[in-house]
Write a protein that holds these residues in place. Sequence first.
Motif, PDB file in Angstrom:
ATOM      1  N   ARG A 167       0.852  -1.194   0.000  1.00  0.00           N
ATOM      2  CA  ARG A 167       0.000   0.000   0.000  1.00  0.00           C
ATOM      3  C   ARG A 167       0.890   1.247   0.000  1.00  0.00           C
ATOM      4  O   ARG A 167       2.056   1.183   0.414  1.00  0.00           O
ATOM      5  CB  ARG A 167      -0.905   0.024   1.239  1.00  0.00           C
ATOM      6  CG  ARG A 167      -1.890  -1.118   1.343  1.00  0.00           C
ATOM      7  CD  ARG A 167      -2.867  -0.887   2.505  1.00  0.00           C
ATOM      8  NE  ARG A 167      -2.183  -0.458   3.724  1.00  0.00           N
ATOM      9  CZ  ARG A 167      -1.735  -1.281   4.665  1.00  0.00           C
ATOM     10  NH1 ARG A 167      -1.863  -2.590   4.530  1.00  0.00           N
ATOM     11  NH2 ARG A 167      -1.135  -0.804   5.750  1.00  0.00           N
ATOM     12  N   PRO A 168       0.356   2.397  -0.424  1.00  0.00           N
ATOM     13  CA  PRO A 168       1.153   3.632  -0.434  1.00  0.00           C
ATOM     14  C   PRO A 168       1.765   3.972   0.921  1.00  0.00           C
ATOM     15  O   PRO A 168       2.913   4.394   0.994  1.00  0.00           O
ATOM     16  CB  PRO A 168       0.157   4.700  -0.886  1.00  0.00           C
ATOM     17  CG  PRO A 168      -0.833   3.958  -1.727  1.00  0.00           C
ATOM     18  CD  PRO A 168      -0.966   2.605  -1.068  1.00  0.00           C
ATOM     19  N   ASP A 169       1.009   3.754   2.022  1.00  0.00           N
ATOM     20  CA  ASP A 169       1.554   4.070   3.349  1.00  0.00           C
ATOM     21  C   ASP A 169       2.687   3.130   3.729  1.00  0.00           C
ATOM     22  O   ASP A 169       3.656   3.531   4.378  1.00  0.00           O
ATOM     23  CB  ASP A 169       0.446   4.053   4.414  1.00  0.00           C
ATOM     24  CG  ASP A 169      -0.194   2.680   4.579  1.00  0.00           C
ATOM     25  OD1 ASP A 169      -0.589   2.077   3.559  1.00  0.00           O
ATOM     26  OD2 ASP A 169      -0.309   2.205   5.720  1.00  0.00           O
ATOM     27  N   GLU A 170       2.607   1.864   3.274  1.00  0.00           N
ATOM     28  CA  GLU A 170       3.700   0.925   3.535  1.00  0.00           C
ATOM     29  C   GLU A 170       4.954   1.323   2.761  1.00  0.00           C
ATOM     30  O   GLU A 170       6.075   1.225   3.281  1.00  0.00           O
ATOM     31  CB  GLU A 170       3.266  -0.496   3.149  1.00  0.00           C
ATOM     32  CG  GLU A 170       2.167  -1.061   4.039  1.00  0.00           C
ATOM     33  CD  GLU A 170       1.648  -2.397   3.537  1.00  0.00           C
ATOM     34  OE1 GLU A 170       1.393  -3.275   4.392  1.00  0.00           O
ATOM     35  OE2 GLU A 170       1.491  -2.572   2.310  1.00  0.00           O
ATOM     36  N   CYS A 171       4.756   1.776   1.533  1.00  0.00           N
ATOM     37  CA  CYS A 171       5.890   2.247   0.717  1.00  0.00           C
ATOM     38  C   CYS A 171       6.551   3.446   1.379  1.00  0.00           C
ATOM     39  O   CYS A 171       7.789   3.523   1.476  1.00  0.00           O
ATOM     40  CB  CYS A 171       5.402   2.627  -0.686  1.00  0.00           C
ATOM     41  SG  CYS A 171       4.831   1.235  -1.684  1.00  0.00           S
ATOM     42  N   ALA A 172       5.727   4.384   1.842  1.00  0.00           N
ATOM     43  CA  ALA A 172       6.265   5.581   2.503  1.00  0.00           C
ATOM     44  C   ALA A 172       7.046   5.206   3.753  1.00  0.00           C
ATOM     45  O   ALA A 172       8.121   5.766   4.021  1.00  0.00           O
ATOM     46  CB  ALA A 172       5.124   6.538   2.846  1.00  0.00           C
ATOM     47  N   ASN A 173       6.542   4.242   4.510  1.00  0.00           N
ATOM     48  CA  ASN A 173       7.235   3.819   5.733  1.00  0.00           C
ATOM     49  C   ASN A 173       8.577   3.160   5.426  1.00  0.00           C
ATOM     50  O   ASN A 173       9.546   3.342   6.169  1.00  0.00           O
ATOM     51  CB  ASN A 173       6.352   2.862   6.544  1.00  0.00           C
ATOM     52  CG  ASN A 173       5.263   3.594   7.307  1.00  0.00           C
ATOM     53  OD1 ASN A 173       5.444   4.750   7.698  1.00  0.00           O
ATOM     54  ND2 ASN A 173       4.133   2.943   7.512  1.00  0.00           N
ATOM     55  N   LEU A 174       8.653   2.411   4.335  1.00  0.00           N
ATOM     56  CA  LEU A 174       9.932   1.797   3.946  1.00  0.00           C
ATOM     57  C   LEU A 174      10.954   2.862   3.546  1.00  0.00           C
ATOM     58  O   LEU A 174      12.147   2.740   3.836  1.00  0.00           O
ATOM     59  CB  LEU A 174       9.709   0.807   2.804  1.00  0.00           C
ATOM     60  CG  LEU A 174       9.010  -0.500   3.201  1.00  0.00           C
ATOM     61  CD1 LEU A 174       8.624  -1.300   1.974  1.00  0.00           C
ATOM     62  CD2 LEU A 174       9.915  -1.328   4.115  1.00  0.00           C
TER      63      LEU A 174
END
Length: 199
Positions: A167-174
């Motif tokens: 998800r976009p939020d998971e990408c941002a967190n990585l």
Amino acid sequence: MKQGIIVFLNGTSSSGKTSISTELLNQYEVSFHHLSIDNFFNGLFHDYIDFINTSIESAEGEDVQVPAQIIIDPLITLFYSTIKFMSAKGMNVVVDTVNDNDERFNTCLSLLIDHPVLFVGVTCSKEELIRREKLREDRESGLAISQYDQVYCFNEYDLELNTEILRPDECANLILDFIRLNREYSAFKKLDKRSVGVS
């Protein structure tokens, strides 16, 4: 002054770059500015593009094909120069553009090579790109597929994100995890200039 981090999202149209950018802008741990090529052209240069288009339509005489690059390439150089300026001022920037032209990529590489560029591959399958384009209805059908081979010709990334799985939020967190760990941003520095004329 410490240079700002440039999070360079490399992906085709509809790959998920803007959604990741939005998540990065909405978190409060690291302050980011978002520079999108679409907003750069349609926002800052909207009146200028309208002026050019109107002038072309009203021009009289023989229809001579003039390359659009006469206008577009200097504006894209200004786009990358703006990113360089913001980083030099200590501002962190999320870059949202499509690298599907060798000459323009070489300009980007020359301007940003001495700045901290976190080079992020934003990918998904061709089938998913086609599905997203149909849902969006604001992109020319087949645009992402036409960009695919040129955009994803790189074999060096600091981080690769599959937006079909994440998800976009998971990408941002990585991305934030990478920044938190103070890891070296090395992929962009390893890239070679591309041979002009391939695209």
